[in-house]
Structure formats: C-alpha cells, structure tokens
Design a protein around this motif. Structure first.
Motif, short mmCIF file in Angstrom:
data_model
loop_
_atom_site.label_atom_id
_atom_site.label_comp_id
_atom_site.label_asym_id
_atom_site.label_seq_id
_atom_site.Cartn_x
_atom_site.Cartn_y
_atom_site.Cartn_z
N ASP A 98 0.63 -18.23 -47.50
CA ASP A 98 1.38 -18.76 -48.83
C ASP A 98 0.24 -19.56 -49.49
N ASP A 99 -0.89 -19.88 -49.15
CA ASP A 99 -1.84 -20.51 -49.94
C ASP A 99 -2.43 -19.59 -51.27
N GLY A 100 -2.03 -18.34 -51.03
CA GLY A 100 -2.35 -17.35 -52.34
C GLY A 100 -4.04 -17.11 -51.96
N GLU A 101 -4.56 -17.32 -50.88
CA GLU A 101 -6.01 -16.94 -50.92
C GLU A 101 -6.24 -16.29 -49.52
N THR A 102 -5.65 -16.94 -48.46
CA THR A 102 -6.30 -16.42 -46.93
C THR A 102 -5.39 -15.19 -46.69
N ARG A 103 -6.50 -14.21 -46.21
CA ARG A 103 -5.62 -12.92 -45.74
C ARG A 103 -5.86 -12.56 -44.44
N TYR A 104 -4.90 -12.17 -43.82
CA TYR A 104 -4.71 -11.67 -42.40
C TYR A 104 -4.59 -10.17 -42.19
N ASN A 105 -5.00 -9.62 -41.00
CA ASN A 105 -4.68 -8.23 -40.72
C ASN A 105 -3.47 -8.39 -39.89
N SER A 106 -2.19 -8.05 -40.46
CA SER A 106 -1.03 -8.44 -39.94
C SER A 106 -0.16 -7.04 -39.60
N ALA A 107 0.93 -7.39 -38.87
CA ALA A 107 1.80 -6.30 -38.57
C ALA A 107 3.30 -7.05 -38.72
N VAL A 108 4.19 -6.06 -38.96
CA VAL A 108 5.50 -6.74 -39.01
C VAL A 108 6.54 -5.73 -38.11
N CYS A 109 7.52 -6.13 -37.66
CA CYS A 109 8.56 -5.26 -37.00
C CYS A 109 9.94 -5.67 -37.93
N LEU A 110 10.54 -4.58 -38.44
CA LEU A 110 11.58 -4.70 -39.21
C LEU A 110 12.39 -3.55 -39.13
N ASP A 111 13.65 -3.68 -39.91
CA ASP A 111 14.52 -2.45 -40.26
C ASP A 111 15.12 -3.07 -41.73
N GLY A 112 16.18 -2.28 -42.19
CA GLY A 112 16.46 -2.39 -43.57
C GLY A 112 16.97 -3.92 -43.97
N ALA A 113 17.67 -4.39 -42.71
CA ALA A 113 18.31 -5.66 -42.93
C ALA A 113 17.43 -6.97 -42.33
N HIS A 114 16.37 -6.66 -41.64
CA HIS A 114 15.78 -7.85 -40.74
C HIS A 114 14.26 -7.54 -40.56
N VAL A 115 13.92 -8.87 -40.56
CA VAL A 115 12.35 -8.83 -40.13
C VAL A 115 12.66 -9.34 -38.85
N TYR A 116 12.31 -8.85 -37.56
CA TYR A 116 12.26 -9.27 -36.14
C TYR A 116 11.16 -10.00 -35.91
N GLY A 117 10.18 -9.86 -36.38
CA GLY A 117 9.00 -10.53 -36.02
C GLY A 117 7.63 -10.25 -36.66
N SER A 118 6.63 -10.94 -36.67
CA SER A 118 5.36 -10.42 -37.22
C SER A 118 4.02 -11.17 -36.54
N TYR A 119 3.19 -10.53 -36.80
CA TYR A 119 2.00 -10.96 -35.78
C TYR A 119 0.49 -10.91 -36.85
N ARG A 120 -0.36 -11.53 -36.56
CA ARG A 120 -1.40 -11.81 -37.53
C ARG A 120 -2.68 -11.53 -36.27
N LYS A 121 -3.47 -10.54 -36.48
CA LYS A 121 -4.40 -10.13 -35.57
C LYS A 121 -5.35 -11.40 -35.02
N VAL A 122 -5.58 -11.29 -33.67
CA VAL A 122 -6.28 -12.54 -33.30
C VAL A 122 -7.74 -12.07 -32.91
N HIS A 123 -8.01 -10.78 -32.35
CA HIS A 123 -9.53 -10.50 -32.15
C HIS A 123 -10.12 -9.62 -33.28
N GLN A 124 -11.18 -9.90 -33.62
CA GLN A 124 -11.81 -9.16 -34.86
C GLN A 124 -13.12 -8.77 -34.55
#
Length: 290
Positions: A98-124
């Motif tokens: 939301d700060d418009g600068e920070t990037r995350y390697n992320s995943a999202v679980c969704l279908d056409g109507a819902h976003v069920y959950g998301s995740y930002r990679k911890v281990h790099q």
C-alpha cells in the motif's frame, strides 16, 4: 468424497498478455479434466527474476529486470479472476504494498468471486532479499476445496514453515515455485540435477512430516540465466507422488480424498498429535510452545 486437483509446470515471462493467454489455456484444460483446485507457478503474472546470486537483480529501487509490481486489488488480479470463474486457483505475482514502494514475492488463492487468502514469501534465497521484502506470517484459510496453506519456493526447505500451516489446520499446502537447476555443476539431464533432487525430496518430506496433501507447481523452460526444473506434482499425506510432470511443461492431475485419507492415516500414527513441543527448542534456545 474426492476432489480433483492439479499443479502446473509452465513458462511465464514479462509479457502480461502471454501470461493471461497461458492462464486461460491452462484453466480450460483444468476444466476439461474436472479440476477444482489449480496451482499455477510462482511469478506467473509477470515472470520471476532474470537471475540470482552474484549476478542477480540486486536493487529494490530499480525496475531493471524486475517483474511488474501489482496491487492485490489491482486490475491484473481482477483479470485473472475473470478468467478462472468458479475454479479455485493459486497464482504467484510481485505484490506492491500500500505504500507504493515495497515489493513482495506473493501468492494469492482466489476464484472469480473471492480472494480466499494471500501470502508473502518469508524465506529468501541467493540475494532475493535485494529485490523483495520478506513476509512475516503463515496462516491457513478456508476454501471450497478444504483448508489451504500457501508457500513459495525456498520455503519448502524449512520444516517449520509447513508445520506452522499444519498446526493452523491446513489440509492442503500449495507450494508454488520458480525453482531452477543448480547454478554450478549442472547435470546434463536436469531430472538428475541435485537441485531437482532437493525440490522433489522436500515436496515428499513436507507432505509426510505433516500428513497433508501437498500441491507443488513450478516454472518450466528458461528465463534470463535460470533453467527451471518443472516437476510439478501432487503428493499425498504419506509422501507418495500421485502425479508429476517431470521436467516437461504440463499439468499434474490427481483425485484426492481429504477426509477419507486423514481418517485412515491419522487414526494410527498422527504426527501432529504426537509432537512434544515441551522439549523442542529454536535456534535461539527458546522453547517452542506452539
């Protein structure tokens, strides 16, 4: 009751239109096969980094070689939702905070109507922290196909990560990757490469450790200096590989029975029940009480 699930091995690039076309093709194939949960690779929207380590993309504040940064509520995710409809899909992308600068390697679980959950990679691994900030949480969530937890690539090398999700009730752990072959002494046959071996071993071990279903996607082909090893797969709670793509692009499809399998496997040796957290210690010497 059985559910059909699938993991994809495919090549995704910086070309977003190519990404959307490939997603649409894979979703169509999944529908034909009766799939209810589809795991697409890490960085399936916009591609992964072009290299890692000493020659990697090493500055967070540059756009050189970096994937497009996408908001979780942005038009790119919305377009994926339009494509997938009622199919539950896990997909990786470069998330812009939301700060418009920070990037995350992320995943999202969704279908056409819902976003069920998301995740930002911890281990790099290998300097990835110079391109992305790290996440700080593992949380499972409910979906129409069961309770799901998410991981990305290098996370699978850490037993604590999968265990955290299992303790939060995850029945299915989806591990999405852009896992390459070894950078040095690469095997002529990538199926015999030592990094391929580790990728496959981690998948079976983490499933068996926690007696969960494990769905592992991966990038395939090449991107920049990276040669991906594919080997998307579905693993059962006994660590048995039910389906795999091996090195090829494709879709590993399997029918799973979460309730029935858990009832039979966990009525005897149940690893989560038989834990002894009173004697476990972290690297800092602090007792683990989870």
């Amino acid at each position: 009751m059985t559910t059909t699930v699938a993991a994809v091995s495919a090549n995704f690039t910086r070309d977003l239109e190519q990404n959307y076309e490939l997603i649409e093709s894979l979703v169509g194939e999944a529908r034909e096969k009766g799939v209810k949960l589809l795991a697409l690779p890490e960085a399936a929207i916009g591609g992964y980094l072009s290299s890692l380590g000493d020659h990697g993309d090493t500055l967070k504040n540059t756009t050189r070689s970096l994937p497009p940064a996408i908001g979780l509520d942005g038009p790119e995710i919305a377009r994926v939702q339009q494509i997938v409809g009622d199919l539950v899909v896990v997909i990786g992308f470069c998330e812009l905070a939301d700060d418009g600068e920070t990037r995350y390697n992320s995943a999202v679980c969704l279908d056409g109507a819902h976003v069920y959950g998301s995740y930002r990679k911890v281990h790099q691994p290998l300097g990835e922290n110079m391109s992305y900030s790290a996440g700080d949480a593992y949380e499972a969530f409910d979906t129409p196909v069961g309770r799901v937890g998410l991981q990305i690539c290098y996370d699978k090398a850490f037993p604590e990560a999968a265990r955290s999700l299992a303790l939060d009730g995850a029945e299915i752990i989806v591990s999405i990757s852009a896992w390459p072959a070894a950078r040095t002494a690469t095997a002529a046959n990538l199926q015999e490469d030592r990094w391929t071996y580790r990728f496959n071993l981690f998948d079976s071990a983490r499933a068996l450790d926690n007696q969960v279903f494990w769905i592992a996607s991966n990038q395939a082909g090449t991107f920049g200096s990276l040669r991906y090893v594919g080997n998307a797969k579905v693993v059962d709670p006994g660590g048995n590989v039910l389906a795999t793509t091996l090195l090829d692009s494709g879709m590993a499809v399997a029918e799973i029975d979460v309730e029935g399998t858990f009832a039979s496997m966990r009525k005897g040796m149940f690893h989560l029940r038989d834990r002894r957290p009173d004697v476990y210690r972290t690297g800092e010497g602090v007792l683990v009480d989870a």
